[in-house]
Design a protein around this motif. Structure first.
Motif, PDB file in Angstrom:
ATOM      1  N   ASP A 224       0.836  -1.194   0.000  1.00  0.00           N
ATOM      2  CA  ASP A 224       0.000   0.000   0.000  1.00  0.00           C
ATOM      3  C   ASP A 224       0.873   1.247   0.000  1.00  0.00           C
ATOM      4  N   THR A 225       0.385   2.297  -0.629  1.00  0.00           N
ATOM      5  CA  THR A 225       1.070   3.588  -0.590  1.00  0.00           C
ATOM      6  C   THR A 225       0.709   4.295   0.711  1.00  0.00           C
ATOM      7  N   ILE A 226       1.725   4.648   1.500  1.00  0.00           N
ATOM      8  CA  ILE A 226       1.477   5.303   2.789  1.00  0.00           C
ATOM      9  C   ILE A 226       2.167   6.665   2.801  1.00  0.00           C
ATOM     10  N   THR A 227       1.635   7.591   3.581  1.00  0.00           N
ATOM     11  CA  THR A 227       2.244   8.909   3.777  1.00  0.00           C
ATOM     12  C   THR A 227       3.260   8.799   4.909  1.00  0.00           C
ATOM     13  N   LEU A 228       4.479   9.205   4.637  1.00  0.00           N
ATOM     14  CA  LEU A 228       5.554   9.023   5.609  1.00  0.00           C
ATOM     15  C   LEU A 228       5.414   9.943   6.820  1.00  0.00           C
ATOM     16  N   LYS A 229       5.005  11.179   6.602  1.00  0.00           N
ATOM     17  CA  LYS A 229       4.927  12.116   7.720  1.00  0.00           C
ATOM     18  C   LYS A 229       3.867  11.662   8.716  1.00  0.00           C
ATOM     19  N   GLY A 230       4.305  11.421   9.934  1.00  0.00           N
ATOM     20  CA  GLY A 230       3.395  10.953  10.968  1.00  0.00           C
ATOM     21  C   GLY A 230       3.196   9.451  10.999  1.00  0.00           C
ATOM     22  N   TRP A 231       3.911   8.725  10.132  1.00  0.00           N
ATOM     23  CA  TRP A 231       3.756   7.264  10.090  1.00  0.00           C
ATOM     24  C   TRP A 231       4.277   6.648  11.385  1.00  0.00           C
ATOM     25  N   SER A 232       3.480   5.767  11.996  1.00  0.00           N
ATOM     26  CA  SER A 232       3.831   5.196  13.302  1.00  0.00           C
ATOM     27  C   SER A 232       4.287   3.747  13.223  1.00  0.00           C
ATOM     28  N   GLY A 233       4.174   3.146  12.033  1.00  0.00           N
ATOM     29  CA  GLY A 233       4.604   1.753  11.895  1.00  0.00           C
ATOM     30  C   GLY A 233       6.087   1.643  11.603  1.00  0.00           C
ATOM     31  N   TYR A 234       6.497   0.462  11.158  1.00  0.00           N
ATOM     32  CA  TYR A 234       7.905   0.245  10.814  1.00  0.00           C
ATOM     33  C   TYR A 234       8.276   1.179   9.661  1.00  0.00           C
ATOM     34  N   ARG A 235       9.383   1.937   9.817  1.00  0.00           N
ATOM     35  CA  ARG A 235       9.723   2.956   8.825  1.00  0.00           C
ATOM     36  C   ARG A 235      10.909   2.576   7.957  1.00  0.00           C
ATOM     37  N   GLY A 236      11.659   1.530   8.315  1.00  0.00           N
ATOM     38  CA  GLY A 236      12.755   1.064   7.478  1.00  0.00           C
ATOM     39  C   GLY A 236      13.811   2.113   7.203  1.00  0.00           C
ATOM     40  N   GLY A 237      14.099   2.988   8.172  1.00  0.00           N
ATOM     41  CA  GLY A 237      15.129   4.012   8.008  1.00  0.00           C
ATOM     42  C   GLY A 237      14.675   5.268   7.309  1.00  0.00           C
ATOM     43  N   LEU A 238      13.399   5.364   6.937  1.00  0.00           N
ATOM     44  CA  LEU A 238      12.898   6.563   6.258  1.00  0.00           C
ATOM     45  C   LEU A 238      12.467   7.614   7.271  1.00  0.00           C
ATOM     46  N   ASP A 239      12.524   8.865   6.860  1.00  0.00           N
ATOM     47  CA  ASP A 239      12.164   9.988   7.724  1.00  0.00           C
ATOM     48  C   ASP A 239      10.647  10.129   7.775  1.00  0.00           C
ATOM     49  N   THR A 240      10.090  10.068   8.981  1.00  0.00           N
ATOM     50  CA  THR A 240       8.635  10.179   9.144  1.00  0.00           C
ATOM     51  C   THR A 240       8.241  11.488   9.823  1.00  0.00           C
ATOM     52  N   LYS A 241       9.181  12.463   9.839  1.00  0.00           N
ATOM     53  CA  LYS A 241       8.886  13.744  10.488  1.00  0.00           C
ATOM     54  C   LYS A 241       8.987  14.922   9.523  1.00  0.00           C
ATOM     55  N   ASN A 242      10.049  14.951   8.712  1.00  0.00           N
ATOM     56  CA  ASN A 242      10.333  16.154   7.928  1.00  0.00           C
ATOM     57  C   ASN A 242      10.340  15.939   6.417  1.00  0.00           C
ATOM     58  N   ASP A 243       9.930  14.760   5.947  1.00  0.00           N
ATOM     59  CA  ASP A 243       9.834  14.468   4.510  1.00  0.00           C
ATOM     60  C   ASP A 243      11.173  14.587   3.787  1.00  0.00           C
ATOM     61  N   THR A 244      12.276  14.324   4.488  1.00  0.00           N
ATOM     62  CA  THR A 244      13.583  14.416   3.831  1.00  0.00           C
ATOM     63  C   THR A 244      13.867  13.192   2.954  1.00  0.00           C
ATOM     64  N   THR A 245      13.107  12.134   3.109  1.00  0.00           N
ATOM     65  CA  THR A 245      13.297  10.931   2.285  1.00  0.00           C
ATOM     66  C   THR A 245      12.096  10.690   1.380  1.00  0.00           C
ATOM     67  N   GLY A 246      11.380  11.759   1.069  1.00  0.00           N
ATOM     68  CA  GLY A 246      10.197  11.624   0.231  1.00  0.00           C
ATOM     69  C   GLY A 246       8.934  11.756   1.059  1.00  0.00           C
ATOM     70  N   THR A 247       7.826  11.890   0.369  1.00  0.00           N
ATOM     71  CA  THR A 247       6.543  12.070   1.068  1.00  0.00           C
ATOM     72  C   THR A 247       5.762  10.768   1.211  1.00  0.00           C
ATOM     73  N   CYS A 248       5.989   9.826   0.327  1.00  0.00           N
ATOM     74  CA  CYS A 248       5.236   8.568   0.349  1.00  0.00           C
ATOM     75  C   CYS A 248       6.183   7.388   0.149  1.00  0.00           C
ATOM     76  N   SER A 249       5.691   6.208   0.493  1.00  0.00           N
ATOM     77  CA  SER A 249       6.445   4.981   0.260  1.00  0.00           C
ATOM     78  C   SER A 249       5.466   3.811   0.155  1.00  0.00           C
ATOM     79  N   ILE A 250       6.003   2.644  -0.129  1.00  0.00           N
ATOM     80  CA  ILE A 250       5.190   1.421  -0.235  1.00  0.00           C
ATOM     81  C   ILE A 250       5.464   0.575   1.000  1.00  0.00           C
ATOM     82  N   TYR A 251       4.386   0.114   1.641  1.00  0.00           N
ATOM     83  CA  TYR A 251       4.490  -0.634   2.902  1.00  0.00           C
ATOM     84  C   TYR A 251       3.491  -1.783   2.870  1.00  0.00           C
ATOM     85  N   THR A 252       3.850  -2.892   3.511  1.00  0.00           N
ATOM     86  CA  THR A 252       2.913  -4.007   3.636  1.00  0.00           C
ATOM     87  C   THR A 252       3.253  -4.827   4.867  1.00  0.00           C
ATOM     88  N   VAL A 253       2.319  -5.662   5.268  1.00  0.00           N
ATOM     89  CA  VAL A 253       2.535  -6.657   6.327  1.00  0.00           C
ATOM     90  C   VAL A 253       2.320  -8.018   5.705  1.00  0.00           C
TER      91      VAL A 253
END
Length: 930
Positions: A224-253
């Protein structure tokens, strides 16, 4: 090891390897030197990678995408391997520390727990050392105490610089959980790199701002496409506060694992920076990367050497075909990465997109786990583990001198020691605090996402190949040994020898005066071989199956021991073991062990005369005269385990693998000389089995003893002796429990204990499942696997899924809570036991599909092409070798084309028709004869 255990092991283990399909590393690719060049043809980089592109040598008779696999499994799944989190944390258990003879500190954790809520109490033990963790299960006995030293001895740790002492501080749980986390992360981050058609360098691939429509559909398939800012799940080293690694990513369980994908087109793009450092910083540091490449199959293909990364070890090349809406997969693994599954289908083309997604994710997760075993990662992990253990030992050592060493000698069966009332109250309070802290730590770890979640995909609970079927309900007899006969089971019991068929009453064959301890049913040879009685009265007997079947049909009087005098093989009096060759190419070989003597006996036969009407009518009832004594071989000790290993020529290079004392030896059948194969470096040895497994026609052996299973390649004799030095193909692994029998059914190897079946992969020994089966006894395994138990083998989770779903709300335990033990049976009550079957075709997949007829019901084949022949009842064969199949197919083809004389055609037609039928069922393919 008791004589009964030896009997049972051999009756079910001796002909398991080659008959179940030869395994080959070609299914897992071959190592190639891959060289990449730029647009001008100049060589840039080169590297050695194992390339998986489907088994190129395999004949396929099915359209791409129509296959259905059963061997797609996560290897070493965390719900089976993370023992401390699963069995210990939040429960009363004991922890010890000590130093070994080399002054290296170690920790030992022991808990008495209920095995997967199946009311089977067991001791789960974890030994933490700098070389890694070792885990074993030990049976619980209310009458037998268990000491620390006996547990360590079972783990081959017998000598200490300082004896182990118990740690009482509850904070130790947090430190031990950190040690367990060194085994690897439960969550994963994978790179996804988009490559346009014709792009040959990593700079070009990383510079793609956007992907195509087919690439977007592929990303949607992955997750699924998720919004990184504010993401509370596993982030895999991506920035979830300031969008320095992009605004969205692909995530699944997937199957409880959180996965974050580092997608090249979603990471920040810089027009000024041609190397796209920010993108390479993430994808270049991923162990596994997916390359989605546009273009036709004929276009220049991706090579791992195009990517400049010392960290990425596995590349998955994905190509999409718009014409048939399918995906093609190719896997590149760095040379040092151990083999991992699942093997790619041939051709590696998927039209079922959901099936493709599941396959890719399982392959990538297994690949990352396998990469962690390479020297690059394993040495780093070992250094970290050693540092953590030494640091923890130094922190705990001062407290040990203040503790009471008397507690170290108490039985693990006693959660509370016998002590005065005031001391007992203090111990109860300590345990209450111990459990409270453990439960809080378990909840915190779950919420933080550092363990497998209770979210599972639909495919998680799919039907597994090891699920069993009921074969015979309420079986009242004790089973000594058995072997399959068509769809039936010939069983030696305390009430005599019975023939059992599914859904039919059992048929007595011999009465209880004939005590068979070991048997082999060889349908292709019309033979039953059996070892009877015990001690000095023991003998090897041979019977014709056709005579036994005739007696059953005519309902003759049940035969006794005294009716079998004509069936005794000479010179076999006093035998305690025998073994037969599993490839019956041109002769049947039997090796009989009488104390420390081995008797080699053979039976010559012509495969074209098996089970014809002439042979059935003219053969005497007893086949004893057809066997020929060859030679006697003397050993230094009586063998406990014995297996025949076929040489490549079958002339003078056949061998016998024997186990005695502390070693496995190879003995030449032609000269009697013995050669050391493997020495066991432990004080006590419990030999289990030596299973012959043939890889690309060359013999290998699984040597099973104690908790260990070791694969050794056996090379042909050279200059009178076999080449048995260690090779790169050798590997070993440890079972979690000591098995009493091991069964090989490619791609699996199964270990049977008194209450569980542990299922691993043949090629690497990785665990795929542990099935809890109360009061388990393996009965037979030459074709389908039969066992006796009070419960069947269910799917992939049993009650484990219940445990996972309750991790977020652990139950409150009392301070002195013990595991719940089985309720004792009422006096005189006999627990109900059933016979179950695991079909071989389910385990090995589509490679073997053999509908077999029971000897209790004839199949009549009517010939219409030849005059003078009407019908003949035949019994289907199970034991055809590859050479036999080739010979039968060749003669059948020549016969049907009229190249043989009409006389030979009439003589052999029925035999060839029967053998061809077996050939069709064995290969699972339809043979068209015209």
């Amino acid at each position: 090891m008791s004589l009964y255990a030896v009997n049972l092991v051999h009756s079910v283990s001796e002909d398991l390897g080659c008959r179940r399909g030869e395994f080959s590393r070609k299914h897992y690719g071959s190592v190639e030197l891959l060289i990449s060049s730029d647009a001008d043809g100049a060589i840039q980089r080169a590297g050695r990678f194992r390339v998986e592109n489907g088994s190129s040598g395999e004949n396929t008779d099915y359209a791409p995408g129509t296959w259905h696999r059963t061997d797609v499994h996560l290897e070493n799944p965390e719900y089976h391997t993370r023992w401390y989190f699963k069995y210990f944390l939040g429960k009363v258990h004991q922890n010890y520390l000590g130093t070994d003879a080399e002054k290296n500190p170690f920790f030992l954790s022991v808990v008495l727990s209920d095995q997967n809520n199946q009311r089977i109490p067991q001791y789960h033990s974890i030994l933490w050392r700098k070389t890694g963790t070792q885990k074993i299960c030990l049976p619980y006995s209310p009458t037998k105490t268990l000491s620390v030293k006996s547990i360590l001895s079972a783990m081959s740790l017998d000598k200490f610089e300082k004896s182990p002492r118990e740690i009482f501080h509850p904070e130790i749980q947090k430190d031990l959980l950190v040690l367990e986390e060194q085994e690897g992360s439960v969550n994963f981050k994978f790179g996804v790199l988009y490559a346009k058609d014709g792009q040959l360098t990593d700079d070009e691939m990383f510079s793609n701002e956007t992907g195509s429509e087919s690439f977007q559909r592929f990303l949607h398939l992955l997750g699924d496409t998720i919004t990184l800012k504010g993401w509370s799940g596993y982030r895999g080293g991506l920035d979830t506060k300031n969008d320095t690694t992009g605004t969205c990513s692909i995530y699944t369980v997937f199957q409880g694992h959180e996965i974050m994908f580092h997608v090249s087109t979603m990471l920040p793009y810089s027009r000024e920076n041609k190397q796209q450092v920010e993108r390479k910083r993430h994808i270049g540091n991923d162990i596994v990367t997916i390359i989605f490449q546009e273009g036709e199959d004929s276009s220049p293909a991706f090579k791992p050497s195009m990517i400049r990364s010392h960290f990425t070890h596995i590349f998955a090349l994905v190509r999409y075909n718009k014409q048939n809406d399918s995906y093609r997969l190719k896997i590149f693994s760095e040379e040092s990465v151990p083999l991992f599954g699942p093997p790619l289908p041939s051709p590696p083309v998927f039209t079922n997109h959901q099936e493709f997604r599941d396959f890719v994710l399982v392959k990538l997760i297994n690949g990352e786990k396998a990469t962690l075993e390479t020297p690059t990662f394993s040495q780093k992990r070992q250094r970290t583990l050693d540092m953590l253990i030494r640091s923890l030992y130094q922190d705990m050592s001062p407290d040990l001198h203040k503790g009471n060493n008397m507690l170290n000698r108490r039985s693990f069966s006693d959660v509370l020691p016998e002590s005065p009332k005031s001391t007992r109250k203090k111990e109860e309070a300590r345990q209450a605090e111990f459990v409270r802290l453990g439960q809080a730590l378990k909840l915190k770890t779950t919420v933080k996402g550092d363990t497998t979640t209770n979210l599972a995909t639909a495919g998680f609970c799919k039907k597994e190949p090891w699920e069993s079927q009921s074969f015979c309900s309420n079986f009242p007899h004790e089973v000594v040994c058995a072997d399959s006969w068509g769809q039936s089971l010939l069983v030696s019991t305390d009430a005599g020898i019975l023939l059992i068929d599914d859904g039919q009453p059992s048929v007595p064959v011999f009465d209880k005066t004939l005590q068979i301890k070991q048997m082999n049913v060889l349908e292709a040879l019309d033979l039953l071989i059996a070892r009877t009685d015990k001690g000095k009265d023991s003998r090897v007997l041979v019977f014709r199956l056709s005579a036994i079947q005739k007696a059953i049909e005519t309902k003759k009087m049940i035969r006794s021991k005294y009716d079998c005098r004509e069936n005794k093989l000479e010179r076999t009096k006093g035998c305690h073991l025998y073994a037969i060759n599993t490839h019956h190419g041109s002769e049947l070989r039997i090796v009989v062990a009488i104390r420390n003597k081995l008797l080699l006996v053979t039976k010559k036969y012509n495969s074209l005369n098996i089970l014809t009407s002439t042979s059935l009518l003219s053969s005497p009832e007893s086949p004893v005269e057809e066997f020929q004594y060859i030679r006697e071989i003397c050993l230094s000790d009586p063998p406990v385990v014995m297996t025949l290993v076929d040489g490549p020529t079958g002339d003078s290079d056949n061998m016998i693998c024997v186990a005695y004392r502390h070693q496995f030896d190879l003995v030449s059948e032609s000269t009697g000389e013995s050669y050391r194969l493997h020495h066991v470096e432990t004080n006590r040895v419990n030999f289990v089995a030596a299973i012959d497994v043939y890889e690309d026609g060359e013999a290998g052996l699984f040597l099973c003893y104690n908790y260990v299973c070791q694969y050794r390649k056996v090379y042909p004799f050279s200059g009178g002796s076999p080449l048995i030095q260690p090779s790169a193909y050798d590997f070993h692994f440890s079972w979690n429990q000591v098995p009493y029998a091991v069964v090989c059914a490619f791609p699996y190897v199964l270990a049977f204990t008194t209450d569980s079946i542990e299922i691993r992969l043949v090629v690497n020994g990785n665990l795929v499942h542990t099935a809890v089966v109360p009061e388990l006894q393996l009965v037979a395994s030459r074709s389908d696997i039969y066992f006796k138990a009070t419960a069947a083998v269910s799917g992939s989770f049993d009650s484990t899924s219940k445990e996972m779903s309750s991790k977020s709300s652990p139950q409150t335990l009392t301070a002195y809570e013990k595991p719940e033990f089985p309720l004792p049976s009422l006096e005189g009550e006999v627990p109900c036991k059933n016979l179950y079957k695991i079909p071989l075709s389910n385990l090995v997949g589509r490679s073997i599909e053999r509908p077999l007829k029971s000897p209790l019901a004839h199949k009549v084949i009517t010939t219409t092409t030849l005059s003078g022949f009407t019908s003949l009842p035949v019994t289907h064969s199970l034991s055809l070798s590859r050479m036999e199949i080739k010979e039968i197919a060749s003669r059948t083809r020549k016969e049907l084309l009229g190249k043989l004389s009409s006389f030979l055609s009439v003589t052999y037609h029925l035999t060839n028709k029967h053998m061809l039928s077996n050939l069709c069922t064995i290969t699972g393919r339809f043979v068209s004869c015209s």
